[in-house]
Design an enzyme around this catalytic site. Structure first.
Site, PDB file in Angstrom:
ATOM      1  N   ASP A   1       7.331  43.419  87.452  1.00 28.51           N
ATOM      2  CA  ASP A   1       7.304  44.070  88.741  1.00 28.51           C
ATOM      3  C   ASP A   1       5.945  44.781  88.791  1.00 28.51           C
ATOM      4  OD1 ASP A   1       9.261  44.145  90.753  1.00 28.51           O
ATOM      5  OD2 ASP A   1       9.906  46.171  90.250  1.00 28.51           O
TER       6      ASP A   1
ATOM      7  N   ASP B   1      10.887  41.240  83.429  1.00 27.60           N
ATOM      8  CA  ASP B   1      10.663  42.669  83.705  1.00 27.60           C
ATOM      9  C   ASP B   1      11.057  43.644  82.594  1.00 27.60           C
ATOM     10  OD1 ASP B   1      10.067  41.379  86.065  1.00 27.60           O
ATOM     11  OD2 ASP B   1      11.271  42.669  87.359  1.00 27.60           O
TER      12      ASP B   1
ATOM     13  N   HIS C   1       3.963  46.730  91.486  1.00 29.79           N
ATOM     14  CA  HIS C   1       3.907  47.269  92.846  1.00 29.79           C
ATOM     15  C   HIS C   1       2.656  48.094  93.120  1.00 29.79           C
ATOM     16  CE1 HIS C   1       7.965  45.927  93.228  1.00 29.79           C
ATOM     17  NE2 HIS C   1       8.550  46.922  92.606  1.00 29.79           N
TER      18      HIS C   1
ATOM     19  N   LYS D   1       4.859  40.053  90.209  1.00 30.80           N
ATOM     20  CA  LYS D   1       5.549  39.836  91.491  1.00 30.80           C
ATOM     21  C   LYS D   1       5.675  41.129  92.285  1.00 30.80           C
ATOM     22  CE  LYS D   1      10.013  40.310  89.272  1.00 30.80           C
ATOM     23  NZ  LYS D   1      10.312  41.673  89.734  1.00 30.80           N
TER      24      LYS D   1
ATOM     25  N   CYS E   1      16.693  41.471  89.276  1.00 34.34           N
ATOM     26  CA  CYS E   1      15.638  40.472  89.053  1.00 34.34           C
ATOM     27  C   CYS E   1      16.090  39.295  88.201  1.00 34.34           C
ATOM     28  CB  CYS E   1      14.388  41.149  88.515  1.00 34.34           C
ATOM     29  SG  CYS E   1      13.617  42.132  89.823  1.00 34.34           S
TER      30      CYS E   1
ATOM     31  N   HIS F   1       8.433  52.975  91.012  1.00 32.16           N
ATOM     32  CA  HIS F   1       8.513  52.393  89.669  1.00 32.16           C
ATOM     33  C   HIS F   1       7.517  51.247  89.554  1.00 32.16           C
ATOM     34  CE1 HIS F   1      10.991  49.828  92.220  1.00 32.16           C
ATOM     35  NE2 HIS F   1      10.676  48.849  91.397  1.00 32.16           N
TER      36      HIS F   1
END
Ligand code: VGL
Ligand code: ZN
Length: 199
Positions: free
Chosen positions: A58, A16, A60, A102, A141, A77
């Site tokens: 990440d 990340d 999202h 993810k 993470c 974020h």
């Protein structure tokens, strides 16, 4: 101490290192930019050796459950497709980097790169047995990726010179490091690796 030699069966996992977790980002991790030049040195080492480099991200949706406006913990974020979700432009990822996204669906968060992804299958298929793990954030993470890696039977080296913590409580990062090491991860710095093996 005898230097660690990297070889077939080893992979570098960069967790990340995205704009939103860097200074100026939506969920900035203090001083996180200092790890980027260090990660770049690990990348050179693994690339020269022809070993896999994996970058997790990440990723999202705009209304992800971890966001404050959806009842979650964090400011919005790493919304997929935005600048904040991009890897840092300073991070020198090789062309053939394996990218693992993810926490991509609205209802589920995932702090571990193994959670809800095919990371384990990718690594197994390549015969990977040892993981060298760094990135962001130590207390979220990185912690959860390392714990899952250990659970899945990998030998794990924690790159202690290439991680940074959010530290909502000041000792969160230190606690997370302790937890990973007690769980079996071996702490490692760049100087602990034998150089020039593949030049
Ligand atoms: C992370 C908080 C929320 C991380 C991701 O990458 O450590 N932290 N989402
Ligand atoms: Zn997140």
């Amino acid at each position: 101490m005898e230097k660690i030699k990297i070889d077939q069966g080893d992979a570098l996992i960069i967790v990340d290192v995205q704009n939103d977790f860097l200074p100026g980002g939506a969920l900035e991790v203090p001083n996180s930019d200092v790890i980027i030049p260090v990660l770049n040195r690990y990348i050179v080492l693994f690339s020269k050796a022809g070993l896999p480099v994996v970058a997790t991200r990440d990723w999202h949706p705009p209304d992800h459950c971890s966001f404050k406006n959806q009842g979650g913990l964090w400011p919005p974020h790493c919304v997929r497709g935005t600048k904040g979700a991009e890897f840092s432009p300073e991070l020198e990822l090789p062309e053939n980097t394996i990218i693992v996204s993810k926490a991509t669906s609205v209802e589920s968060d995932a702090y571990s790169g193994f959670e809800g992804t095919n990371l384990d299958e990718i690594l197994r298929e390549k015969g990977i047995e040892r993981l060298f793990i760094g990135g962001l954030a130590t207390d979220y993470c990185v912690l959860n990726t390392v714990k899952d890696a250990l659970k899945n039977g990998y030998k794990v080296f924690l790159l202690t010179d290439a991680i940074k913590a959010v530290n909502i409580k000041p000792d969160d990062g230190a606690k997370a490091e302790k937890e990973m090491i007690e769980g079996g991860a071996v702490p490692l710095k760049f100087e602990d690796i034998a150089q020039n093996l593949y030049e």
